[in-house]
Design a protein around this motif. Structure first.
Motif, PDB file in Angstrom:
ATOM      1  N   THR A 171       0.838  -1.193   0.000  1.00 47.80           N
ATOM      2  CA  THR A 171       0.000   0.000   0.000  1.00 47.80           C
ATOM      3  C   THR A 171       0.876   1.247   0.000  1.00 47.80           C
ATOM      4  O   THR A 171       2.081   1.183   0.284  1.00 47.80           O
ATOM      5  CB  THR A 171      -0.924   0.057   1.225  1.00 47.80           C
ATOM      6  N   GLU A 172       0.230   2.362  -0.276  1.00 49.09           N
ATOM      7  CA  GLU A 172       0.935   3.650  -0.234  1.00 49.09           C
ATOM      8  C   GLU A 172       1.111   4.174   1.181  1.00 49.09           C
ATOM      9  O   GLU A 172       1.855   5.130   1.379  1.00 49.09           O
ATOM     10  CB  GLU A 172       0.149   4.685  -1.046  1.00 49.09           C
ATOM     11  N   ALA A 173       0.427   3.561   2.148  1.00 46.54           N
ATOM     12  CA  ALA A 173       0.486   4.058   3.524  1.00 46.54           C
ATOM     13  C   ALA A 173       0.789   2.929   4.502  1.00 46.54           C
ATOM     14  O   ALA A 173      -0.028   2.609   5.368  1.00 46.54           O
ATOM     15  CB  ALA A 173      -0.831   4.741   3.885  1.00 46.54           C
ATOM     16  N   PRO A 174       1.961   2.299   4.386  1.00 44.89           N
ATOM     17  CA  PRO A 174       2.304   1.246   5.350  1.00 44.89           C
ATOM     18  C   PRO A 174       2.518   1.836   6.743  1.00 44.89           C
ATOM     19  O   PRO A 174       2.841   3.024   6.887  1.00 44.89           O
ATOM     20  CB  PRO A 174       3.605   0.672   4.785  1.00 44.89           C
ATOM     21  N   THR A 175       2.340   1.012   7.753  1.00 43.16           N
ATOM     22  CA  THR A 175       2.598   1.462   9.118  1.00 43.16           C
ATOM     23  C   THR A 175       4.087   1.767   9.256  1.00 43.16           C
ATOM     24  O   THR A 175       4.908   1.311   8.444  1.00 43.16           O
ATOM     25  CB  THR A 175       2.206   0.385  10.132  1.00 43.16           C
ATOM     26  N   PRO A 176       4.473   2.542  10.273  1.00 37.14           N
ATOM     27  CA  PRO A 176       5.906   2.827  10.455  1.00 37.14           C
ATOM     28  C   PRO A 176       6.767   1.574  10.525  1.00 37.14           C
ATOM     29  O   PRO A 176       7.857   1.531   9.945  1.00 37.14           O
ATOM     30  CB  PRO A 176       5.928   3.611  11.767  1.00 37.14           C
TER      31      PRO A 176
END
Length: 372
Positions: free
Chosen positions: A57-62
């Motif tokens: 995804t474009e917004a992986p977790t830190p």
């Protein structure tokens, strides 16, 4: 020169359908990176080229953002080259800016612009990064005009599909399979298809290093690519780097006597404990055969990492002997006769028919037991 071609890591991909085993499959994708690093060291490949979709995804977790970077950091003698794909396109303040801000390891190189870059002695890399999920234009076209030093080996890398190119109509992320000839490339490394496949003499999809779907690639692969020199054909060999095998098998059943052979063949599959099997069952069985099938599949499923059975194509046809085993008369026999009538009624929809068949099997097991 020699390098590794890989793609479609999709780190962070969810596997909700596997329940408490989801974390095992997510971890396997990180293990695949380590296997690729070891393959590079073994083969003497100084570079690993990742043709898009490093992240799912474009917004992986830190934590997800850092996990692949830390695996690559361990292989300090290997240079890792990342290309944005359709799952992780390069947008302002997006995933790749976050990677840069995180302080990516010195041996990890992000190719975020369509411009020639050094790719080892005597070689140049021509990347075609995606800046959004879908593109109607062929982003590899710029390679035709790219200037590189005389005598340099030219290697293109892109993420998209060569299917239907030039056929008209709407296209997403199209790539012209003639690009190596048009752009004088010795090799075009592609990502997006999750299968290892050669499109042309110099065009390859590496496939995914860890499979993620039934009906796709059976085992995770990476490619070792060797190019002797400018104008020379690439020598490409495929190597297994994944941990799990995804299989799809279709079986036609018509008699309970076939079940022992089915169980023998399924138990004979290699690496059973790391196998994920989608089993399509079709045909017809009597009630006693269906009960025996369920018993055998329970044991086979326990031996595998995961067994997914699709029995929507398997019809249940109770025999007179089946019904007598349930009851000669009385309440149970009356219920069984009613369920049998529903299951055999042509006017009944498939959902109601399946419910009646499942209820018949449950009734049979309740009355007779699983060892019938």
């Amino acid at each position: 020169m020699r390098f590794i071609h890989t793609a479609d890591w999709q780190i962070g991909k969810p596997f909700k359908q596997f329940g408490d085993r989801e974390s095992v499959l997510r971890q396997a994708r990180l293990v695949a990176i380590e296997n690729i690093g070891r393959l590079a060291a073994k083969e003497g490949a100084a570079h690993v080229l990742v043709a898009g979709d490093v992240y799912d995804t474009e917004a992986p977790t830190p934590r997800t953002l850092l996990e692949p970077l830390e695996r690559m950091r361990r292989f300090s003698d290997v240079q890792w080259h990342m290309l944005p794909g359709n799952h992780d396109p390069h947008r302002p303040k997006g995933v790749w800016d976050r990677v840069l801000e995180s302080g990516a390891p010195a041996n990890v190189h992000l190719h975020l612009k369509p411009e020639p870059v050094d790719f080892g002695p005597g070689a140049m890399l021509l990347p075609a990064p995606l800046t959004r999920k879908t593109e109607g234009a062929d982003l590899t076209e710029w390679m035709d005009r790219a200037e590189t030093p005389p005598g340099a080996i030219r290697i293109g890398v892109a993420h998209g599909s060569v299917v239907g190119f030039g056929s008209g109509g709407e296209a997403t992320n199209p790539i012209d399979p003639r690009r190596p000839a048009l752009a004088r490339l010795e090799y075009l490394a592609l990502g997006d298809w999750h299968r290892t496949i050669q499109i042309g003499p110099s065009v390859w999809y590496s496939g995914t290093p860890e499979p993620d779907r039934a009906g796709g690639q059976e085992a995770g692969q990476a490619l070792v690519v060797e190019i002797p020199g400018p104008g020379a054909p690439a020598n490409v060999t495929s190597h297994k780097v994944g941990s799990y095998r995804w299989l799809t098998i279709e079986e036609q059943l018509s008699d309970a006597g076939e079940l022992e052979d089915l169980e023998t063949r399924l138990r004979g599959l290699p690496d059973l404990s790391s196998t994920i099997l989608r089993l399509w069952l079709k045909g017809t069985l009597q009630l006693s055969g269906r009960a025996e099938l369920d018993r055998r599949l329970l044991g086979i499923g326990a031996a595998m990492f995961y067994l997914d059975v699709d029995d929507t194509g398997l019809a249940i046809r109770p025999s007179a002997a089946d019904l007598e085993l349930i009851d000669f008369g009385g309440v149970l026999r009356h219920a069984a006769d009613r369920l049998k009538a529903v299951a055999e009624d042509a006017a009944v929809g498939p959902v109601e028919k399946r419910r009646a068949e499942d209820a018949l099997v449950q009734l049979f097991v309740m009355a007779v037991g699983t060892g019938a």
